[in-house]
Every structure is written in structure tokens, then in C-alpha cells.
Design a protein around this motif. Sequence first.
Motif, PDB file in Angstrom:
ATOM      1  N   ARG A   1       0.556  -1.454  -0.112  1.00 21.75           N
ATOM      2  CA  ARG A   1       0.296  -0.158   0.002  1.00 21.75           C
ATOM      3  C   ARG A   1       0.829   0.749  -0.509  1.00 21.75           C
ATOM      4  N   ALA A   2       0.119   2.254  -0.310  1.00 19.93           N
ATOM      5  CA  ALA A   2       1.256   3.339  -0.032  1.00 19.93           C
ATOM      6  C   ALA A   2       1.461   3.961   1.155  1.00 19.93           C
ATOM      7  N   LEU A   3       2.131   3.914   1.094  1.00 17.22           N
ATOM      8  CA  LEU A   3       2.640   4.698   2.727  1.00 17.22           C
ATOM      9  C   LEU A   3       4.151   5.279   2.505  1.00 17.22           C
ATOM     10  N   PHE A   4       5.084   6.088   3.456  1.00 22.02           N
ATOM     11  CA  PHE A   4       6.061   6.414   3.717  1.00 22.02           C
ATOM     12  C   PHE A   4       6.949   4.763   4.805  1.00 22.02           C
ATOM     13  N   VAL A   5       8.309   4.757   4.182  1.00 29.66           N
ATOM     14  CA  VAL A   5       8.584   4.241   5.196  1.00 29.66           C
ATOM     15  C   VAL A   5      10.246   5.195   5.379  1.00 29.66           C
ATOM     16  N   ALA A   6      10.360   5.701   6.876  1.00 29.28           N
ATOM     17  CA  ALA A   6      11.413   6.006   6.813  1.00 29.28           C
ATOM     18  C   ALA A   6      12.882   5.251   7.569  1.00 29.28           C
ATOM     19  N   PRO A   7      14.035   6.437   7.443  1.00 27.49           N
ATOM     20  CA  PRO A   7      15.446   4.825   7.397  1.00 27.49           C
ATOM     21  C   PRO A   7      14.954   4.300   8.974  1.00 27.49           C
ATOM     22  N   PRO A   8      15.670   3.540   9.495  1.00 23.26           N
ATOM     23  CA  PRO A   8      15.618   3.044  10.518  1.00 23.26           C
ATOM     24  C   PRO A   8      16.472   3.633  11.125  1.00 23.26           C
ATOM     25  N   ILE A   9      16.123   3.381  13.140  1.00 21.15           N
ATOM     26  CA  ILE A   9      16.810   3.764  14.209  1.00 21.15           C
ATOM     27  C   ILE A   9      17.466   3.412  14.464  1.00 21.15           C
ATOM     28  N   HIS A  10      18.597   2.839  14.652  1.00 20.32           N
ATOM     29  CA  HIS A  10      19.922   1.340  14.492  1.00 20.32           C
ATOM     30  C   HIS A  10      19.917   1.621  16.180  1.00 20.32           C
ATOM     31  N   TYR A  11      20.121   2.527  17.326  1.00 18.63           N
ATOM     32  CA  TYR A  11      19.706   2.633  18.834  1.00 18.63           C
ATOM     33  C   TYR A  11      18.578   3.019  19.325  1.00 18.63           C
ATOM     34  N   GLY A  12      19.455   2.513  20.537  1.00 21.48           N
ATOM     35  CA  GLY A  12      17.378   2.614  21.487  1.00 21.48           C
ATOM     36  C   GLY A  12      18.379   2.052  22.753  1.00 21.48           C
ATOM     37  N   VAL A  13      17.179   1.990  23.704  1.00 18.53           N
ATOM     38  CA  VAL A  13      17.405   1.324  25.123  1.00 18.53           C
ATOM     39  C   VAL A  13      17.570  -0.054  25.949  1.00 18.53           C
ATOM     40  N   CYS A  14      18.362  -0.504  26.142  1.00 21.10           N
ATOM     41  CA  CYS A  14      18.692  -1.653  26.188  1.00 21.10           C
ATOM     42  C   CYS A  14      19.155  -1.709  27.704  1.00 21.10           C
ATOM     43  N   ARG A  15      18.118  -2.239  28.349  1.00 21.21           N
ATOM     44  CA  ARG A  15      18.648  -1.986  30.049  1.00 21.21           C
ATOM     45  C   ARG A  15      19.365  -3.537  30.232  1.00 21.21           C
ATOM     46  N   SER A  16      18.332  -4.800  29.973  1.00 19.67           N
ATOM     47  CA  SER A  16      18.609  -6.228  30.712  1.00 19.67           C
ATOM     48  C   SER A  16      19.663  -7.072  30.663  1.00 19.67           C
ATOM     49  N   THR A  17      20.228  -6.094  28.818  1.00 19.11           N
ATOM     50  CA  THR A  17      21.097  -6.923  27.842  1.00 19.11           C
ATOM     51  C   THR A  17      22.679  -5.868  28.252  1.00 19.11           C
ATOM     52  N   ALA A  18      22.497  -4.861  29.406  1.00 23.21           N
ATOM     53  CA  ALA A  18      23.395  -3.763  28.980  1.00 23.21           C
ATOM     54  C   ALA A  18      24.428  -4.120  28.834  1.00 23.21           C
ATOM     55  N   ASP A  19      24.855  -5.322  30.080  1.00 25.53           N
ATOM     56  CA  ASP A  19      26.548  -6.092  30.355  1.00 25.53           C
ATOM     57  C   ASP A  19      26.923  -7.273  29.030  1.00 25.53           C
ATOM     58  N   HIS A  20      26.071  -7.294  28.218  1.00 28.20           N
ATOM     59  CA  HIS A  20      26.731  -8.176  27.401  1.00 28.20           C
ATOM     60  C   HIS A  20      27.344  -7.727  26.193  1.00 28.20           C
ATOM     61  N   PRO A  21      28.345  -8.591  25.750  1.00 26.44           N
ATOM     62  CA  PRO A  21      29.381  -7.867  24.655  1.00 26.44           C
ATOM     63  C   PRO A  21      28.605  -7.658  23.906  1.00 26.44           C
ATOM     64  N   GLY A  22      28.770  -5.811  22.736  1.00 25.14           N
ATOM     65  CA  GLY A  22      28.244  -5.665  21.042  1.00 25.14           C
ATOM     66  C   GLY A  22      27.243  -4.984  21.932  1.00 25.14           C
ATOM     67  N   THR A  23      26.289  -4.931  22.897  1.00 23.99           N
ATOM     68  CA  THR A  23      25.250  -3.997  23.185  1.00 23.99           C
ATOM     69  C   THR A  23      25.687  -2.832  23.237  1.00 23.99           C
ATOM     70  N   ILE A  24      24.580  -1.334  22.598  1.00 21.27           N
ATOM     71  CA  ILE A  24      24.930  -0.412  21.959  1.00 21.27           C
ATOM     72  C   ILE A  24      24.240   0.409  22.604  1.00 21.27           C
ATOM     73  N   SER A  25      23.852   0.953  23.324  1.00 18.85           N
ATOM     74  CA  SER A  25      21.987   1.762  24.385  1.00 18.85           C
ATOM     75  C   SER A  25      22.254   3.523  24.109  1.00 18.85           C
ATOM     76  N   ILE A  26      21.429   3.419  24.112  1.00 19.88           N
ATOM     77  CA  ILE A  26      21.555   5.267  24.729  1.00 19.88           C
ATOM     78  C   ILE A  26      20.474   5.123  25.316  1.00 19.88           C
ATOM     79  N   SER A  27      20.623   6.402  26.102  1.00 20.79           N
ATOM     80  CA  SER A  27      18.989   7.002  27.422  1.00 20.79           C
ATOM     81  C   SER A  27      17.789   7.413  27.001  1.00 20.79           C
ATOM     82  N   THR A  28      16.789   7.265  27.513  1.00 19.23           N
ATOM     83  CA  THR A  28      15.413   7.486  27.429  1.00 19.23           C
ATOM     84  C   THR A  28      15.453   9.082  27.146  1.00 19.23           C
ATOM     85  N   ASP A  29      15.754   9.990  27.528  1.00 19.24           N
ATOM     86  CA  ASP A  29      15.672  10.893  26.905  1.00 19.24           C
ATOM     87  C   ASP A  29      16.160  11.531  25.348  1.00 19.24           C
ATOM     88  N   THR A  30      17.037  10.393  25.165  1.00 15.15           N
ATOM     89  CA  THR A  30      17.950  10.957  23.878  1.00 15.15           C
ATOM     90  C   THR A  30      16.732  10.080  22.657  1.00 15.15           C
TER      91      THR A  30
END
Length: 238
Positions: free
Chosen positions: A55-84
Amino acid sequence: MILYEMTMPEFERGLKKTRTVVIPFGVLEQHGSHLPLGTDTMQAEDVCRHLAARRALFVAPPIHYGVCRSTADHPGTISISTDTLKALAMEIVKDLYRQGLRCFVLLSGHAGGTHNAALLDAGETLLKQLPEAAIAVVTEYDLAAGEGRGIIETPGDAHAGEIETSRILNSRPHLVKGSSPAEVPSFPRGLLVRDKRRHWPGGVHGDPSKATADKGRRIEELVVDALERLVILLEEGA
């Protein structure tokens, strides 16, 4: 219509067909030892592209970063703040609104509660600031777990397990590196812990061994169907 693939004239013509845009939000986060860090982003972007083919709609570019709390200590997880995250969501929607868009779906491929609370807060704030905007905030994983409940064998499957492994086996099998043992996190209820990896060593919540590409295909189709129904409700002003 994939925004970052379009030209300026194509965007102008697109506005004559639709004022709806879906914004996929993902994260860079561990998904066991077998799935890519960008799993959530890939799943969200994939369903948006499939819906745009219908159907006709726009798809914006994906946002690749988000808030990761429970996985924050695992290698490879990059988290930003809720405010950001909230500020980023609001700035993007406001500028899309300035360009003429009016119906907005904030689609999160990440099921983290803190992450999605930030997006909900952004959506509620935007409703007050943009008088002509219609806004939906939905978690792509919730659609997959709900719509695919007749397909999924693992009770409570939630992260890097049967559902997500099936989804990536279907869309990007070359990125699936074997499997990981079935696992359930052992976080103490109500208590905040510093060493999160101690309570969730493998980073899996579910059973990847039950995953198949066919399950992934079927679940993805159901998610696209559910997302389309949501867009129709949004556009009709429900």
C-alpha cells in the motif's frame, strides 16, 4: 516508498498519494551467540518494506540505537538514554510533520519495556504539540508473539529464541551462526542488579532449536497483516 531511496520529486509526488509514514526503531543488542546484533532493527525494517509493497506509505530510515537495560552488560550491546530516544523520536516526527506527513507509526523492533515507554512518552507529547497528527506506537515483537501464537511452540519465547531465530532464518539465513542453548533469565523480581549478565549468561529467552525458516516466513506475514490493519485504523481516525 522508502524515504532514503527516493529523490526530491518522488517525495513530492508521494505526498499526493499518502500522508502516512512508518518509522522503524531498533537497537544494537546481543541476541545470543547465533543472531546478529541488529536483529531487532532488521525485523522492524523488513515488515515496513513489505507493507510498503502492499500500500502507499512512506518508510523512514531505521533508527539503529535504542534503550537496552537487561542486556547492557553483554558484549556488543550499545544503549542510549531514554531522554535521547524520546528526543530523537520527537525531532524526527516533528520534521516529517513539517514536510507534510500526518499519520505516524512508531514501530519498535525492540521489546524492552524502558525503550518502549520512552517511545510512548514521545508519542503522547507529540499528540499535544501537533494538532493534525495521528500517532501509533507499537512493538513489532508483540505483534509477532500475538499473531504467531498458533505457530510458536516455546511458552514465553521472548529474545533470540524460537521467534527471532525463525525470523532471521527466513530473511537473512547467512547471518544465523548455528544456535544457542535454550535459556530463561533469572533476574530477581523487583530487584535491580548491577551484574546483569550473571542472571542471564547466554542472552537467550526461549528455545532457538525450535526455529525454522518456514515459521519465520509465516510469522512475518502475520505481522505485516497486523501492521496494515493498524495503519488503516490510524488513517481512518479510529
